[in-house]
Each structure stands twice: as structure tokens, then as C-alpha cells.
Design a protein around this motif. Structure first.
Motif, PDB file in Angstrom:
ATOM      1  N   ASP A   1       0.865  -1.181   0.000  1.00  0.00           N
ATOM      2  CA  ASP A   1       0.000   0.000   0.000  1.00  0.00           C
ATOM      3  C   ASP A   1       0.903   1.232   0.000  1.00  0.00           C
ATOM      4  O   ASP A   1       1.387   1.664   1.039  1.00  0.00           O
ATOM      5  N   ARG A   2       1.125   1.805  -1.187  1.00  0.00           N
ATOM      6  CA  ARG A   2       2.076   2.909  -1.328  1.00  0.00           C
ATOM      7  C   ARG A   2       1.671   4.128  -0.501  1.00  0.00           C
ATOM      8  O   ARG A   2       2.515   4.740   0.164  1.00  0.00           O
ATOM      9  N   GLU A   3       0.418   4.501  -0.532  1.00  0.00           N
ATOM     10  CA  GLU A   3      -0.016   5.675   0.218  1.00  0.00           C
ATOM     11  C   GLU A   3       0.218   5.489   1.710  1.00  0.00           C
ATOM     12  O   GLU A   3       0.629   6.423   2.407  1.00  0.00           O
ATOM     13  N   ARG A   4      -0.044   4.289   2.193  1.00  0.00           N
ATOM     14  CA  ARG A   4       0.182   3.992   3.606  1.00  0.00           C
ATOM     15  C   ARG A   4       1.669   4.055   3.944  1.00  0.00           C
ATOM     16  O   ARG A   4       2.062   4.573   4.992  1.00  0.00           O
ATOM     17  N   ASP A   5       2.500   3.537   3.029  1.00  0.00           N
ATOM     18  CA  ASP A   5       3.948   3.572   3.243  1.00  0.00           C
ATOM     19  C   ASP A   5       4.463   5.013   3.259  1.00  0.00           C
ATOM     20  O   ASP A   5       5.329   5.359   4.072  1.00  0.00           O
ATOM     21  N   ILE A   6       3.957   5.835   2.366  1.00  0.00           N
ATOM     22  CA  ILE A   6       4.368   7.237   2.309  1.00  0.00           C
ATOM     23  C   ILE A   6       3.982   7.957   3.604  1.00  0.00           C
ATOM     24  O   ILE A   6       4.773   8.723   4.175  1.00  0.00           O
TER      25      ILE A   6
ATOM     26  N   ALA B   1       3.526   6.603   6.551  1.00  0.00           N
ATOM     27  CA  ALA B   1       4.359   6.093   7.650  1.00  0.00           C
ATOM     28  C   ALA B   1       5.751   6.710   7.593  1.00  0.00           C
ATOM     29  O   ALA B   1       6.324   7.082   8.628  1.00  0.00           O
ATOM     30  N   ALA B   2       6.306   6.844   6.389  1.00  0.00           N
ATOM     31  CA  ALA B   2       7.639   7.422   6.244  1.00  0.00           C
ATOM     32  C   ALA B   2       7.638   8.895   6.654  1.00  0.00           C
ATOM     33  O   ALA B   2       8.578   9.373   7.300  1.00  0.00           O
ATOM     34  N   ALA B   3       6.590   9.620   6.283  1.00  0.00           N
ATOM     35  CA  ALA B   3       6.489  11.030   6.643  1.00  0.00           C
ATOM     36  C   ALA B   3       6.413  11.201   8.153  1.00  0.00           C
ATOM     37  O   ALA B   3       7.056  12.095   8.738  1.00  0.00           O
ATOM     38  N   LYS B   4       5.642  10.334   8.798  1.00  0.00           N
ATOM     39  CA  LYS B   4       5.529  10.385  10.253  1.00  0.00           C
ATOM     40  C   LYS B   4       6.870  10.059  10.910  1.00  0.00           C
ATOM     41  O   LYS B   4       7.272  10.700  11.896  1.00  0.00           O
ATOM     42  N   ALA B   5       7.576   9.073  10.367  1.00  0.00           N
ATOM     43  CA  ALA B   5       8.890   8.711  10.899  1.00  0.00           C
ATOM     44  C   ALA B   5       9.877   9.858  10.725  1.00  0.00           C
ATOM     45  O   ALA B   5      10.684  10.144  11.626  1.00  0.00           O
ATOM     46  N   TRP B   6       9.832  10.528   9.583  1.00  0.00           N
ATOM     47  CA  TRP B   6      10.742  11.640   9.333  1.00  0.00           C
ATOM     48  C   TRP B   6      10.450  12.804  10.268  1.00  0.00           C
ATOM     49  O   TRP B   6      11.368  13.468  10.767  1.00  0.00           O
ATOM     50  N   ASP B   7       9.175  13.062  10.547  1.00  0.00           N
ATOM     51  CA  ASP B   7       8.822  14.104  11.513  1.00  0.00           C
ATOM     52  C   ASP B   7       9.417  13.789  12.886  1.00  0.00           C
ATOM     53  O   ASP B   7       9.965  14.667  13.565  1.00  0.00           O
ATOM     54  N   LYS B   8       9.315  12.526  13.307  1.00  0.00           N
ATOM     55  CA  LYS B   8       9.896  12.121  14.587  1.00  0.00           C
ATOM     56  C   LYS B   8      11.417  12.246  14.548  1.00  0.00           C
ATOM     57  O   LYS B   8      12.043  12.699  15.512  1.00  0.00           O
ATOM     58  N   ALA B   9      12.013  11.849  13.427  1.00  0.00           N
ATOM     59  CA  ALA B   9      13.466  11.944  13.285  1.00  0.00           C
ATOM     60  C   ALA B   9      13.933  13.392  13.424  1.00  0.00           C
ATOM     61  O   ALA B   9      14.923  13.685  14.115  1.00  0.00           O
ATOM     62  N   LYS B  10      13.241  14.308  12.769  1.00  0.00           N
ATOM     63  CA  LYS B  10      13.616  15.729  12.844  1.00  0.00           C
ATOM     64  C   LYS B  10      13.514  16.243  14.276  1.00  0.00           C
ATOM     65  O   LYS B  10      14.382  16.995  14.739  1.00  0.00           O
ATOM     66  N   GLU B  11      12.471  15.836  14.972  1.00  0.00           N
ATOM     67  CA  GLU B  11      12.294  16.241  16.372  1.00  0.00           C
ATOM     68  C   GLU B  11      13.477  15.769  17.223  1.00  0.00           C
ATOM     69  O   GLU B  11      14.031  16.534  18.031  1.00  0.00           O
ATOM     70  N   LEU B  12      13.878  14.517  17.027  1.00  0.00           N
ATOM     71  CA  LEU B  12      14.975  13.953  17.818  1.00  0.00           C
ATOM     72  C   LEU B  12      16.314  14.588  17.452  1.00  0.00           C
ATOM     73  O   LEU B  12      17.161  14.826  18.319  1.00  0.00           O
ATOM     74  N   ILE B  13      16.524  14.832  16.162  1.00  0.00           N
ATOM     75  CA  ILE B  13      17.788  15.428  15.720  1.00  0.00           C
ATOM     76  C   ILE B  13      17.904  16.865  16.214  1.00  0.00           C
ATOM     77  O   ILE B  13      18.990  17.315  16.603  1.00  0.00           O
TER      78      ILE B  13
ATOM     79  N   ASN C   1      17.137   4.864   3.939  1.00  0.00           N
ATOM     80  CA  ASN C   1      17.500   4.829   2.511  1.00  0.00           C
ATOM     81  C   ASN C   1      16.474   4.073   1.674  1.00  0.00           C
ATOM     82  O   ASN C   1      16.300   4.362   0.489  1.00  0.00           O
ATOM     83  N   ILE C   2      15.795   3.107   2.277  1.00  0.00           N
ATOM     84  CA  ILE C   2      14.741   2.381   1.561  1.00  0.00           C
ATOM     85  C   ILE C   2      13.572   3.319   1.275  1.00  0.00           C
ATOM     86  O   ILE C   2      13.012   3.333   0.173  1.00  0.00           O
ATOM     87  N   ALA C   3      13.204   4.110   2.283  1.00  0.00           N
ATOM     88  CA  ALA C   3      12.118   5.080   2.090  1.00  0.00           C
ATOM     89  C   ALA C   3      12.477   6.093   1.012  1.00  0.00           C
ATOM     90  O   ALA C   3      11.620   6.507   0.212  1.00  0.00           O
ATOM     91  N   LEU C   4      13.742   6.474   0.955  1.00  0.00           N
ATOM     92  CA  LEU C   4      14.192   7.417  -0.075  1.00  0.00           C
ATOM     93  C   LEU C   4      14.219   6.762  -1.451  1.00  0.00           C
ATOM     94  O   LEU C   4      13.859   7.384  -2.454  1.00  0.00           O
ATOM     95  N   ARG C   5      14.622   5.513  -1.492  1.00  0.00           N
ATOM     96  CA  ARG C   5      14.704   4.798  -2.764  1.00  0.00           C
ATOM     97  C   ARG C   5      13.340   4.712  -3.451  1.00  0.00           C
ATOM     98  O   ARG C   5      13.240   4.834  -4.683  1.00  0.00           O
ATOM     99  N   TYR C   6      12.302   4.506  -2.661  1.00  0.00           N
ATOM    100  CA  TYR C   6      10.958   4.378  -3.222  1.00  0.00           C
ATOM    101  C   TYR C   6      10.214   5.716  -3.293  1.00  0.00           C
ATOM    102  O   TYR C   6       9.009   5.742  -3.534  1.00  0.00           O
ATOM    103  N   ASP C   7      10.952   6.804  -3.053  1.00  0.00           N
ATOM    104  CA  ASP C   7      10.378   8.156  -3.128  1.00  0.00           C
ATOM    105  C   ASP C   7       9.260   8.386  -2.123  1.00  0.00           C
ATOM    106  O   ASP C   7       8.339   9.173  -2.375  1.00  0.00           O
TER     107      ASP C   7
END
Length: 204
Positions: free
Chosen positions: A103-108, A110-122, A136-142
Motif C-alpha cells: 500500500d504505497r499511500e500507507r507507506d508514504i 508512515a515514512a512522513a511520520k517517521a521523518w517528523d519524529k526523526a527531525k524532532e529527535l535530531i 535509505n529504503i524510504a528514499l529509494r521508493y520516493d
């Protein structure tokens, strides 16, 4: 004969030691590094988790965001959550490999939510290292835009924070901005050639 070999070895090592000391005397800069582990070989996440444990050993607060493997058993995750939760924040944001979710939309999302958390932690300078496992997998699949990730790291990462990014097919842009890039190359793997299943302690 043995004494002669030992004497030559000692003399050679003295020269190596002197050269090493001279080189190390010039290495005085310290900074937070952008680190990429990529390639088709095993060991990318394992290396990242090894660095997290090293930080914990130094008493350095750190954090992990898992972008893909969230649904899989992970001994590293269990260990860090059970024994080192005070030193390492662990966030499972992925739902499994792309061929599992289908499910591409679901994956996108999830990746966006993970990136938001990553930015908060960084952004939090208290975290000395943040591991972005399988980003890198999330980036590979855009699912994420590599330039957005690169610009954030270049402009918002605190000076002394290390960020480690793992996964195959790291985009050129991340490799370009990284301070340290390691490519794991597969030479032989039991899963591929011998029909041996993934095993605890080796793969998970």
C-alpha cells in the motif's frame, strides 16, 4: 634468523608508530557527523546499532527511528527498550517491508511520520546520535525526498549531533553531504546460495 626478523619488525613498527603520531597530531577537529551505511551486503543496521551501543557506553543520550522493519522481531529493539530506555529513545515507525504492506499511500504516510519524529529527535541537542534505520529504503521508493533530508541535515542538525542513516541504495545526494560513507558489499550470503533461513543472533 628469528632474532633478525624480530629486529626488522620492531624497527618497522617504530616508524609506523612515529608516522601515526604525526598524523594524529593534526586531527584536532570534532563535530557531529553525517554517516551513511549502504550497499547490498549484510551489516548496515548492525553497524548502526553497534554505534548506538557505543554511545550508550560513553553515557551519551541517543535515539533510534526505524523506518521500515517495525513489524519484525528485533533483539536490538528489545534490548534497548528493556535495559537502556533512559539513554536511548526507540521509535518503531515502519510497518514492514514494502512487499508486505502493498500500500504505497500507507507507506508514504508512515515514512512522513517517521521523518517528523526523526527531525524532532535530531533537533534536540541532548541526543548525541540519532540512528535512522532503513531511511535509505524510504528514499529509494520516493516516500521521502532526498533533497529535503539533505537540506535539513545541513541546516538544522546541531553541531555535535551524529546522524547515522542505513539501507541499500543510498541516494547520491546523501552520499555527497555525508562525512562518512561505508558500502557493505555482499560476497557470500547463506540465505541466497545455501537456502539457510534467517537466524536469531545473526539477522535479528
Amino acid at each position: 634468523m628469528t632474532e633478525d626478523i624480530n629486529a626488522k619488525h620492531t624497527e618497522k613498527m617504530k616508524k609506523v608508530q612515529a608516522a601515526r603520531k604525526k598524523m594524529m597530531a593534526k586531527k584536532t577537529v570534532t563535530k557531529g557527523l553525517i554517516i551513511v551505511h549502504t550497499g547490498n551486503g549484510k551489516g548496515k543496521s548492525s553497524s548502526g546499532f553497534g554505534m548506538i551501543l557505543r554511545c550508550i557506553g560513553h553515557g551519551m543520550p541517543c535515539a533510534v527511528v526505524q523506518f521500515i522493519k517495525g513489524s519484525m522481531q528485533s533483539a536490538e529493539r528489545d534490548l534497548l527498550k528493556e535495559r537502556f530506555a533512559d539513554k536511548c529513545a526507540f521509535h518503531v515507525m515502519g510497518e514492514g517491508f514494502t512487499w508486505d504492506t502493498q500500500d504505497r499511500e500507507r507507506d508514504i504516510a508512515a515514512a512522513a511520520k517517521a521523518w517528523d519524529k526523526a527531525k524532532e529527535l535530531i533537533r534536540d541537542p541532548a541526543n548525541r546520535m540519532v540512528l535512522l534505520d532503513e531511511i535509505n529504503i524510504a528514499l529509494r521508493y520516493d516516500y521521502l525526498v532526498a533533497e529535503d533530508v539533505a537540506q535539513f541535515l545541513l541546516t538544522e542538525k546541531p553541531e555535535m549531533t551524529h546522524v547515522v542513516m542505513t539501507g541499500r541504495n543510498a541516494p547520491d545526494r546523501l552520499i555527497e553531504i555525508a562525512d562518512l560513507v561505508t558500502e557493505m558489499k555482499e560476497i557470500k550470503h547463506p540465505f541466497a546460495k545455501q537456502g539457510i533461513a534467517a537466524q536469531p543472533g545473526v539477522e535479528f
